[in-house]
Design an enzyme around this catalytic site. Structure first.
Site, PDB file in Angstrom:
ATOM      1  N   SER A  13       0.844  -1.183   0.000  1.00 38.53           N
ATOM      2  CA  SER A  13       0.000   0.000   0.000  1.00 38.53           C
ATOM      3  C   SER A  13       0.884   1.239   0.000  1.00 38.53           C
ATOM      4  O   SER A  13       2.046   1.183   0.397  1.00 38.53           O
ATOM      5  CB  SER A  13      -0.901   0.010   1.241  1.00 38.53           C
ATOM      6  OG  SER A  13      -1.613   1.235   1.328  1.00 38.53           O
ATOM      7  N   HIS A  14       0.313   2.345  -0.386  1.00 40.81           N
ATOM      8  CA  HIS A  14       1.021   3.617  -0.306  1.00 40.81           C
ATOM      9  C   HIS A  14       1.139   4.102   1.133  1.00 40.81           C
ATOM     10  O   HIS A  14       1.869   5.038   1.414  1.00 40.81           O
ATOM     11  CB  HIS A  14       0.292   4.667  -1.150  1.00 40.81           C
ATOM     12  CG  HIS A  14       0.531   4.496  -2.602  1.00 40.81           C
ATOM     13  ND1 HIS A  14       0.038   3.448  -3.335  1.00 40.81           N
ATOM     14  CD2 HIS A  14       1.245   5.252  -3.475  1.00 40.81           C
ATOM     15  CE1 HIS A  14       0.415   3.557  -4.585  1.00 40.81           C
ATOM     16  NE2 HIS A  14       1.168   4.642  -4.691  1.00 40.81           N
ATOM     17  N   SER A  15       0.429   3.469   2.032  1.00 43.65           N
ATOM     18  CA  SER A  15       0.425   3.841   3.440  1.00 43.65           C
ATOM     19  C   SER A  15       0.841   2.649   4.293  1.00 43.65           C
ATOM     20  O   SER A  15       0.249   1.570   4.189  1.00 43.65           O
ATOM     21  CB  SER A  15      -0.985   4.297   3.841  1.00 43.65           C
ATOM     22  OG  SER A  15      -1.135   4.295   5.243  1.00 43.65           O
ATOM     23  N   SER A  77       0.750   3.090  -8.873  1.00 45.19           N
ATOM     24  CA  SER A  77       2.212   3.090  -8.826  1.00 45.19           C
ATOM     25  C   SER A  77       2.751   1.936  -7.990  1.00 45.19           C
ATOM     26  O   SER A  77       3.893   1.504  -8.190  1.00 45.19           O
ATOM     27  CB  SER A  77       2.761   4.427  -8.325  1.00 45.19           C
ATOM     28  OG  SER A  77       2.348   4.675  -7.005  1.00 45.19           O
TER      29      SER A  77
END
Length: 136
Positions: A13-15, A77
């Site tokens: 995840s981006h987080s 991304s």
């Protein structure tokens, strides 16, 4: 069934918080018993939002038990980062697959299926099938 022959799951995840929370949810919903190797790979090395090829590669190595590694991602991304790692060919364990599945539902399906001792193809299919889950 021992953890030694289970498919490993990486959640990208981006987080960091999101990746860790989805990993905790998926493991919790899989129930007690077999502990599927699951690793979150969220955010950047500095704790910011984004993706890190280093964190993804380390997470994949940490869950590799020789039965394959399924990687699920949240946003575009993250997918590109995993595809780049797969193209390099030496950064990820052998038999690592990017799984096209919804992040939360797919993670739960992947972990539950892996907990039964299913092979990588079955784990991938179960996660991808989560696209068909209806909420109405």
């Amino acid at each position: 069934m021992s953890e030694g022959n289970l498919v490993g799951i990486v959640l990208v995840s981006h987080s960091a918080d999101v990746a860790a929370s989805v990993a905790e949810l998926a493991k919790g919903l899989a129930g007690p018993g077999v502990a599927v190797p699951v690793a979150p790979a969220g955010g950047t090395e500095g704790g910011g939002l984004g993706t890190s090829s280093e964190l993804i590669a380390a997470a994949a190595a940490s869950v590799d038990r020789g039965a394959g590694v399924a990687i699920l991602t949240d946003l575009g991304s993250a997918v590109l980062t995993v595809k780049a790692l797969l193209a390099e060919g030496d950064e990820l364990p052998d038999d690592t697959r990017l799984v096209d599945a919804p992040f939360v539902e797919g993670a739960v399906a992947a972990v539950v299926t892996a907990s039964t001792g299913a092979d990588l193809a079955a784990v991938e299919a179960a996660a991808a099938e989560a696209y068909t889950y209806r909420k109405t």
